[in-house]
Enzyme design. Structure first.
Site: not given
Length: 347
Positions: A208, A291
């Protein structure tokens, strides 16, 4: 009247989704009373925002002259920024309980990770999402130097009230707010561990925070506002076309509100489909990049296990048709994300 009609016609489908589909798969934690109270509260809050904003927007369009589309766009921009600013502090707490994350190892590690990437973290909250659903989530919000992180209690294995054994071992007291806590609901909770371990939570947060560090949030805001400006400009071009109003039965008058509905809902419909697909493609690219950012923080292994665990908790199916997922999925399918985490050369 339009939003009331929409709310009433959508209510049966929402009830079916919550109390049949979600219930069938063990996600629903609400009672009917809590659901109806929530729906009424949402409708009232929506009206308190929508009515004055719509009225002011129509007024700006009427008095704005030839360049009303610029003023209308600036107005919606200001409203959007204000809503983003006040939502988490004043609107969200009307529906969910937010509590500061207790002092401990998890909070310390979150603060250390935030500091390592210069994320201006001020507070970390846990939101009591378990009274509504067992689905989990995490997000951050705030402008400039006032960033805050919000974790759903269902994401945290140590804090989730859905983990009966964890609750008993840690001595956590059950909720006493009286909402969503009936014996019937408690009886439905499965006796299994829900959520992620601390290391996996940190990996999810690393992902995030990657969105912030890589500028994805700012890019999305810029794209959104560019699209908003283009739509208002095209609206200004089309609003004078009498044939648009005549096609919907308005032969003698051209109400501004009707013009907004016709142009934004119908004329822009093909454009919105194309734009939605492009944003979906961009969103998937951002997810891969986030990611990869978490992987650079040394969280690849934990993110790998967290994605699998969250997919299982949310009963996600790992195999997806490539064409369907390309059009509909804002996040890449699980197997593609896991493969990317394994691939050290992935951008």
């Amino acid at each position: 009247m339009a939003t009331l009609f929409s709310a009433l016609t959508g209510l049966p489908w929402s009830l079916y989704n919550t109390f049949v589909i979600e219930e069938k798969h063990g996600f629903n934690q609400q009672t009917l009373g809590f659901f109806m109270k929530d729906a009424i509260k949402k409708f009232i809050v929506t009206q308190c925002i929508l009515l004055p904003v719509s009225s002011l927007l129509l007024y700006i369009i009427k008095i704005g002259g030839d360049y009303f589309f610029i003023y209308a766009w600036l107005f919606t921009l200001v409203v959007s920024l204000v809503l983003v600013t006040i939502y988490a502090d004043y609107i969200a707490p009307l529906f969910d309980k937010f509590t500061p994350l207790p002092e401990g190892k998890l909070k310390q590690e979150i603060e250390v990770m935030a500091k390592s990437i210069d994320f201006p973290l001020t507070k970390v909250y846990v939101v009591e999402g378990s009274k509504r659903s067992s689905h989990s989530n995490a997000y951050f919000y705030g402008f400039f130097k006032n960033k805050r992180i919000v974790l759903f209690d269902t994401l945290l294995e140590e804090y989730s009230v859905l983990n009966k054994d964890i609750q008993e071992e840690s001595g956590m007291e059950p909720r006493n707010d009286g909402e969503g806590d009936s014996e019937e609901i408690k009886a439905k909770i499965k006796n299994k561990k829900q959520g992620c371990k601390n290391e996996e939570v940190l990996a999810v947060l690393g992902h995030e925070l990657g969105h912030w560090k890589l500028g994805h949030t700012v890019k999305n805001i810029i794209i959104s506002q560019m699209n908003s400006f283009l739509c208002f400009f095209l609206f200004a071009v089309l609003i004078g076309r009498k044939e648009l109003f005549a096609a919907f039965g308005f032969f003698d008058s051209q109400p501004t509100l009707i013009g907004l509905l016709i142009i934004f809902q119908f004329i822009f419909s093909p454009y919105n489909e194309v734009l939605s697909f492009c944003l979906t493609v961009l969103s998937r690219r951002f997810e891969f990049q986030a990611d990869a950012f978490a992987k650079k923080l040394g969280k690849a292994k934990d993110l790998y296990s967290a994605l699998i665990k969250l997919n299982k908790d949310n009963l996600g199916f790992p195999v997806s048709d490539w064409l369907f997922s390309m059009w509909h999925y804002s996040h890449p399918p699980l197997l593609e994300r896991l493969q990317a985490l394994k691939n050290s050369k992935h951008d």
